[in-house]
Write an enzyme that holds these catalytic residues in place. Sequence first.
Site, PDB file in Angstrom:
ATOM      1  N   GLU A 122     -11.766 -24.629  21.230  1.00  0.00           N
ATOM      2  CA  GLU A 122     -12.723 -24.881  22.317  1.00  0.00           C
ATOM      3  C   GLU A 122     -12.924 -23.650  23.198  1.00  0.00           C
ATOM      4  O   GLU A 122     -12.910 -23.735  24.424  1.00  0.00           O
ATOM      5  CB  GLU A 122     -12.269 -26.084  23.160  1.00  0.00           C
ATOM      6  CG  GLU A 122     -12.201 -27.364  22.356  1.00  0.00           C
ATOM      7  CD  GLU A 122     -11.928 -28.618  23.177  1.00  0.00           C
ATOM      8  OE1 GLU A 122     -11.212 -28.520  24.184  1.00  0.00           O
ATOM      9  OE2 GLU A 122     -12.433 -29.691  22.795  1.00  0.00           O
ATOM     10  N   ASP A 130      -9.404 -36.734  18.454  1.00  0.00           N
ATOM     11  CA  ASP A 130      -9.132 -36.452  19.864  1.00  0.00           C
ATOM     12  C   ASP A 130      -8.840 -37.706  20.687  1.00  0.00           C
ATOM     13  O   ASP A 130      -9.713 -38.150  21.436  1.00  0.00           O
ATOM     14  CB  ASP A 130     -10.333 -35.712  20.472  1.00  0.00           C
ATOM     15  CG  ASP A 130     -10.005 -35.109  21.821  1.00  0.00           C
ATOM     16  OD1 ASP A 130      -8.847 -35.194  22.240  1.00  0.00           O
ATOM     17  OD2 ASP A 130     -10.926 -34.553  22.444  1.00  0.00           O
ATOM     18  N   GLU A 163      -8.488 -40.414  29.295  1.00  0.00           N
ATOM     19  CA  GLU A 163      -9.765 -39.723  29.131  1.00  0.00           C
ATOM     20  C   GLU A 163     -10.762 -40.584  28.370  1.00  0.00           C
ATOM     21  O   GLU A 163     -11.940 -40.610  28.698  1.00  0.00           O
ATOM     22  CB  GLU A 163      -9.532 -38.396  28.384  1.00  0.00           C
ATOM     23  CG  GLU A 163     -10.831 -37.688  28.033  1.00  0.00           C
ATOM     24  CD  GLU A 163     -10.627 -36.373  27.291  1.00  0.00           C
ATOM     25  OE1 GLU A 163      -9.463 -35.972  27.061  1.00  0.00           O
ATOM     26  OE2 GLU A 163     -11.640 -35.746  26.954  1.00  0.00           O
TER      27      GLU A 163
HETATM   28  O1  GCW Z   1      -9.834 -34.058  24.652  1.00  0.00           O
HETATM   29  C1  GCW Z   1     -10.317 -32.797  24.836  1.00  0.00           C
HETATM   30  C2  GCW Z   1     -10.693 -32.783  26.279  1.00  0.00           C
HETATM   31  C3  GCW Z   1     -10.554 -31.439  26.916  1.00  0.00           C
HETATM   32  C4  GCW Z   1      -9.169 -30.906  26.596  1.00  0.00           C
HETATM   33  C5  GCW Z   1      -9.021 -30.785  25.092  1.00  0.00           C
HETATM   34  C6  GCW Z   1      -7.641 -30.324  24.653  1.00  0.00           C
HETATM   35  C7  GCW Z   1      -7.724 -29.554  27.934  1.00  0.00           C
HETATM   36  O2  GCW Z   1     -11.975 -33.288  26.414  1.00  0.00           O
HETATM   37  O3  GCW Z   1     -10.762 -31.599  28.288  1.00  0.00           O
HETATM   38  O4  GCW Z   1      -8.912 -29.685  27.218  1.00  0.00           O
HETATM   39  O5  GCW Z   1      -9.222 -32.022  24.499  1.00  0.00           O
HETATM   40  O6  GCW Z   1      -6.823 -31.178  24.372  1.00  0.00           O
HETATM   41  O7  GCW Z   1      -7.396 -29.145  24.598  1.00  0.00           O
END
Ligand code: GCW
Length: 671
Positions: free
Chosen positions: A257, A330, A358
């Site tokens: 990311e 995720d 989240e």
């Molecule tokens: O789930 C996603 C989230 C990000 C997060 C990323 C990760 C810290 O939307 O906010 O960043 O994973 O786990 O690195």
Amino acid sequence: MTKKHLLLSTLLLFMAGWSTAYGEDGSQLWLRFNSVNTTAQVTGVKGTAMTELQTYWQGGPVVLKRQKGRARDGYTIKSQGGKTVIAAASDAGLLYGAYHLLRLQQTGEQCERLDISEVPFYDLRILNHWDNPNGTVERGFAGKSIFLNPTPERLKMYARANASVGINGTVLNNVNAKPEALSTASLEKTKAIADQLRPYGIRVYLSINFASPIKVGGLETADPLDKTVVGWWKKKVDEIYRLIPDFGGFLVKANSEGEPGPQDFGRTHADGANMLAGVLKPHKGIVMWRAFVYAPQSPDRANQASLEFMPLDGQFADNVIIQIKNGPVDFQPREPYSPLFTAMQKTQMMVEFQLTQEYLGAANHLVYLAPMWQEFFSFVKPGSLKAMAGVANIGDDTNWCGHHFAQANWYAFGRQAWNPALKPEQIADEWLKQTFSRHGKDNGQETAAANSQFSIFNSQLVKVMMDSREAAVNYMMPLGLHHIFAGTHHYGPEPWYSPKGVRADWTPPYYHRADSVGMGFDRTLTGSANVKQYPEALCRLYNDVNTCPENLLTWFHHVPWDHRMKSGRTFWDELCHKYDEGVHETRRFLAVWDAMQPVVDAERFAAVQRKLRIQVRDAEWWRDACLLYFQTFSHRPIPQDVEHPVHNLDEMMKFHIPIGMYENPESGYNK
Ligand code: GCW
């Protein structure tokens, strides 16, 4: 006054008495000890265990004994000649023993004939805070970072809470790490926190930005094989250990990311992780290197971690642990386990769970996560892992987690990391007793009536907690659906979200793939072949639409709308039923809670009730948005025996919650 009125006023009187005496704000978490009647005689090893017992233990004499030869954090508690003897090899072990005893006291268990022996399953039981230097918390729904301007009282409470459930490590900052985490000024602050956590057996760790040598050190490169870079890290690590001699090590999100990593310099994850491991090794520090990687060009995001990490299996240094999220995508409401866990054979691994919700209604929805973690452990042997990490749900809100019931996820994480075989029901039961009962508040003087009311409360709420995860799956993403959240905040439904220019794997249609034929991501051997990453038997099971577990059906298959389900319904009808079931479950949770008003203090009763009402409305919103949207593909009616949508699709598509990734929404669909 009629009989009915008399009853009602007695009840009201009772409640009024209750609320003044027991009005609570959640700030004491599950540690609602009463220090007033303490007469405890505690002798033996001095330290935090002794202080805790002297302050809160209300039973007979306790002896704290150091005993060599025991596992580091393990302990025994034995009743011997009118005394309770806690023995352990370390101060931490004694402290865990002390909290065990206090837990027995708080849950109303007998404490006279004890013969307990405990050893934690994992040596490393670590919280990951996604806290930023400016005090925001990424995906944090409980206010600002507790580490921004920590008061000693708050930090002490945090340390006690962690130690009481066996958590022994904490990563203080976000994995999207700002380079300044390693500046000398910031390290001084870290030292101050470490000093306050140390007496509770908690080590601190830091997330690092892989480009720190450039951004903090002013070097031209961060290439892990460059000698100046290694030298810079060595000096930095030496500086850290001078300040914090028991510093735990680094957590690293690299080449994920947009974060920098070794691949930026033509190196592998192993090159990067091993360089840091080499520098930390003389200090006994470790590297937790995350496997959360995916790239926009990948035809299946779920495949990517294995594709990148399998070729490196066996190449990592012995103080590197690969930290893998429980699922391959995720933290979705339901995912299969990440296939890396069974594929990697020569690499140390740890699991990363997400406590902060989240993808599960933030701090508005009651979702107890221990059943989800238990589900994970039914596929991945706890013994195949080195450690357990949990992304914290903690902030500076008075009640720490935003939702009173979210505290249970913090609690359960610690308890499961200590012993993954503990049953989620048991954890819920003991958490409820400590968090809501009057035990310890008035030292067992409660009336039999109040006791029996509380035991009804307890059994009903254990059930609500146990059912809550499946309910959330049903009203959000049943039958294997995943990632159909709103584009930015991941709170509400936006299965249609697909603006031009946004990378495909950040939009729901990439995952649900609804069309006139059906819905779901074809990950079979003839699709993305993700099934192949699983062991042979599971691969076969998942690959066949008729044997694939229905709770993962659209995860692995593009399922025709008329596919016949085990219930005899078509896939479309089943989908409608599942969504509706989820909604009805949330209404049941609210009804159970409403009936508990006489048993719960007024403050927490009202707070939880408010949240449950939001959850009910959100569940309806999820159901209506998803069914009406998917219906534009299925062209099938919503079955008669399912409650029909009460919202309009066009209105829901226009509705936006103006929050970013650092806030909890005030409420959900509140048109
Ligand atoms: O789930 C996603 C989230 C990000 C997060 C990323 C990760 C810290 O939307 O906010 O960043 O994973 O786990 O690195």
